[in-house]
Every structure is written in structure tokens, then in C-alpha cells.
Motif scaffolding. Sequence first.
Motif, short mmCIF file in Angstrom:
data_model
loop_
_atom_site.label_atom_id
_atom_site.label_comp_id
_atom_site.label_asym_id
_atom_site.label_seq_id
_atom_site.Cartn_x
_atom_site.Cartn_y
_atom_site.Cartn_z
N VAL A 124 -3.46 -9.86 4.37
CA VAL A 124 -2.94 -9.49 3.05
C VAL A 124 -4.01 -8.63 2.36
N HIS A 125 -3.61 -7.44 1.92
CA HIS A 125 -4.57 -6.48 1.39
C HIS A 125 -4.17 -6.02 -0.01
N LEU A 126 -5.14 -6.03 -0.93
CA LEU A 126 -4.92 -5.59 -2.31
C LEU A 126 -5.62 -4.25 -2.51
N TYR A 127 -4.90 -3.27 -3.06
CA TYR A 127 -5.43 -1.92 -3.18
C TYR A 127 -5.61 -1.46 -4.62
N GLY A 128 -5.09 -2.21 -5.59
CA GLY A 128 -5.16 -1.75 -6.97
C GLY A 128 -4.21 -0.60 -7.23
N VAL A 129 -4.44 0.12 -8.32
CA VAL A 129 -3.60 1.27 -8.69
C VAL A 129 -3.91 2.44 -7.77
N ARG A 130 -2.88 3.09 -7.29
CA ARG A 130 -3.05 4.24 -6.41
C ARG A 130 -2.17 5.41 -6.86
N ASN A 131 -2.67 6.62 -6.68
CA ASN A 131 -1.91 7.82 -7.04
C ASN A 131 -1.04 8.33 -5.90
N ASP A 132 -1.41 8.00 -4.67
CA ASP A 132 -0.73 8.58 -3.50
C ASP A 132 0.35 7.64 -2.95
N VAL A 133 1.26 7.23 -3.84
CA VAL A 133 2.28 6.24 -3.46
C VAL A 133 3.16 6.76 -2.31
N LYS A 134 3.57 8.02 -2.37
CA LYS A 134 4.42 8.56 -1.31
C LYS A 134 3.75 8.46 0.05
N PHE A 135 2.47 8.78 0.10
CA PHE A 135 1.72 8.71 1.35
C PHE A 135 1.60 7.27 1.82
N ILE A 136 1.37 6.35 0.89
CA ILE A 136 1.28 4.93 1.23
C ILE A 136 2.58 4.43 1.83
N LEU A 137 3.70 4.74 1.19
CA LEU A 137 4.99 4.23 1.65
C LEU A 137 5.36 4.76 3.03
N LYS A 138 4.92 5.98 3.33
CA LYS A 138 5.22 6.55 4.65
C LYS A 138 4.51 5.79 5.77
N GLN A 139 3.52 4.98 5.42
CA GLN A 139 2.78 4.22 6.43
C GLN A 139 3.36 2.83 6.65
N ALA A 140 4.38 2.47 5.85
CA ALA A 140 4.95 1.12 5.93
C ALA A 140 6.31 1.13 6.61
N SER A 141 6.80 -0.06 6.93
CA SER A 141 8.12 -0.21 7.55
C SER A 141 9.08 -0.98 6.66
N VAL A 142 8.52 -1.88 5.84
CA VAL A 142 9.33 -2.73 4.96
C VAL A 142 8.78 -2.62 3.54
N GLY A 143 9.69 -2.50 2.57
CA GLY A 143 9.31 -2.54 1.16
C GLY A 143 9.95 -3.76 0.51
N ILE A 144 9.20 -4.43 -0.36
CA ILE A 144 9.72 -5.64 -0.97
C ILE A 144 9.55 -5.59 -2.48
N LEU A 145 10.50 -6.18 -3.19
CA LEU A 145 10.44 -6.33 -4.65
C LEU A 145 10.97 -7.72 -4.97
#
Length: 359
Positions: A241-262
Motif C-alpha cells: 500500500v503506497h501513499l503519494y500525496g497530492v500529484r499533478n500528473d493524474v492522467k499519467f498515474i491512472l494510465k499505470q493502473a488497472s483498477v480504480g476505486i471510490l
Amino acid sequence: MRIVQIIDSLEIGGAERMAVNYANELSQKIEFSGLVATRGEGKLLNQVNENVSYLFLDKKSSFDLKAVFRLKHYIKKNKVEIIHAHSSSFFIAVLVKFIYPQIKIVWHDHFGPRIGQSKKENRALIFLSIFFTSIFVVNKQLKEWSEKYMNCKKVVFIPNFIQENQSVEQETVLKGTQGKRIVFLANLKNPKNHLIVLEAFFELKLFDLDWSLHLIGKDYFDLYSQNLKEFIKFNDLYDHVHLYGVRNDVKFILKQASVGILASTFEGFPVTLIEYGDAELGVISTNVGFCSEIIKNKETGLLFNPLNKQELLAQLKIITESETLRTNLSVNLKKSVVSNYQAAQVVEKIILEYSKIEK
């Protein structure tokens, strides 16, 4: 048409992102598009287009008259016709109207938890709503609430949208195994409900299957944050489990994932879900607010009751076990986002509403 968006700060959050999105998109379509941050700036300042007229008021208190007169001067100088006030910035908009009566105010409510609040809890807002020309809301429950309580009878549902053709920063490289990353994009605070996701991730032992969980959002270093970190430490999840804080490059981050959760217990209209869809993630979402309109269960994602951990466990197990299901859900959600939540359609609707006010 000359419009200014007003927001308290440019820290990363749903209402803040939408204020910037509106200012940016309108700058290409109307004569004057402005953006005013009243109390603070933040990382979203970097996303404001150069053809947007920007002002930072540096307001020190609710009744900062210096800031009120600066805003009035800006509005008069730029011949602004409509203030589009997001969330709590309605207050300074009304103060300006006291000294510059010809200005029209649109108030935009992004606050999902309001539907659980009483008239008493919103006395100031309801009293001052007599000065609003229109109210925009981000889901149908908020529309019903405003129609019931507010002293402005013109209430319009306006969906959120994502900006097109944004430049994509590439800074944050996610840890973990490609194809087995779950991303959770939300500031670390109530009602985002992070703990239930941590518990489900741990109880399913997804780390034994090489899955990792990535929390992206502002850390307030408070009790909420402390509880999450203690859970991670107590269960020895540091490698998973990794915490990254606030990030500006959200689009780039999401492209590296397979599942999104809310997992929020309250939501208005989460931009996060359409960002997940745009990135073609398999999505698991809470069923509150407008979420169940964006995510159709088993068609464009999987829904769960945020107060029912068993439902989350079941849906998380299903989506992590089947790559075919994730692909099908992500393709369907991408099509839905392109059809319903692109800037062009929503901005066209908002300009139509502005034109009605001008008349």
C-alpha cells in the motif's frame, strides 16, 4: 458574454478542478473568462490556461472588505456580467453584489453531503440565496434539496466533465506490478472512506496475488490520516500500500493502473469516476450521489454500498480475478464518458444557461 469563476482555493479537489475547467473551456468560447481564487492558491494554478484572466484575492477573513473591493474593481474593470461562485465562495459574491448590484450570481453546489443536512445547518446560505439568479447542482439529490430549501427557484443540474487535450505530465511512477495496480484517487479525509478499502484489500490478501494499492490525494496529517497509517503499519502492508500525496500528473498515474476505486459515504458528482473512465480502468464505486448514474452496475463498473464491507469484498474479489471483466467494464465506461461527459457537451449547456440569465 463575460463570466468569472470564483473558488476559495486552487488546491486539488473536485469543486476546485471544475472551477478551473470551466474557466479554461469558456476562454475558448466567450468574450471574457476569468478565474478568481479568494483564500489560497495551489497546484491547480499550473493548469490555468494563459488566456484566462486570473486574480488571487488573498482574502484574510470572511469580512475582508479590502478583498471585496478588489473583487468589485476587477469585475467592473473587466465588465463582468455574471459571477459563477463555486461552493462556499458564494459569500464574497453576495458581498460584492451589495456594492455592485447589477452583477448576477450563479451559485454552483458541489457538496454531496448537503443532502443529509438540515435547513438550520445552512441558515446563512439559504438566507443569502435570495441574491442568486440561478443555482447549478451536480446531482439530482442536490437539485431536490435546493428546490426545497433555497430562496432561488431556478435550479439546474449540470454534470461535471473532463477537459480535453490537456498536456500530460509524466512524473509519478507507481510502484508494484504492471497490470495489478489499484488506484484510489481522493484526498485523505471524511467522507472518502479509505479505511474500508484498506480493510478489504487486507482481508482478501490481494498482496499475495501481487496486487498493490495506491492512494493519491492530499494528506492532512490528522487523526484520519494517522488511522490509515497505523492500519498499514500494524498489518505490515508497507510493500503493498503506497501513499503519494497530492500529484499533478493524474492522467499519467491512472494510465499505470488497472483498477480504480471510490468508496465515499457521500459524493456530489465525482470527477474521479470520469477520469477513471477516460483512463480505461476497471472501476469499483460507491453507489452514493451521482455515482450510480455514471457507473451502471456490471455494465460500466461495479457498485457497492459504502457502509457494507461485504459488498466491497465481493466486488473487489470479482474485479481482481477477471481480466476479461475489467476490460469489458473499462471499454463500456470509456464509451459512456466520451458520449456524456466531454467538455463540449457540458459547456454548450452552461453557455445556454448563462444566456438565459443575461436576458
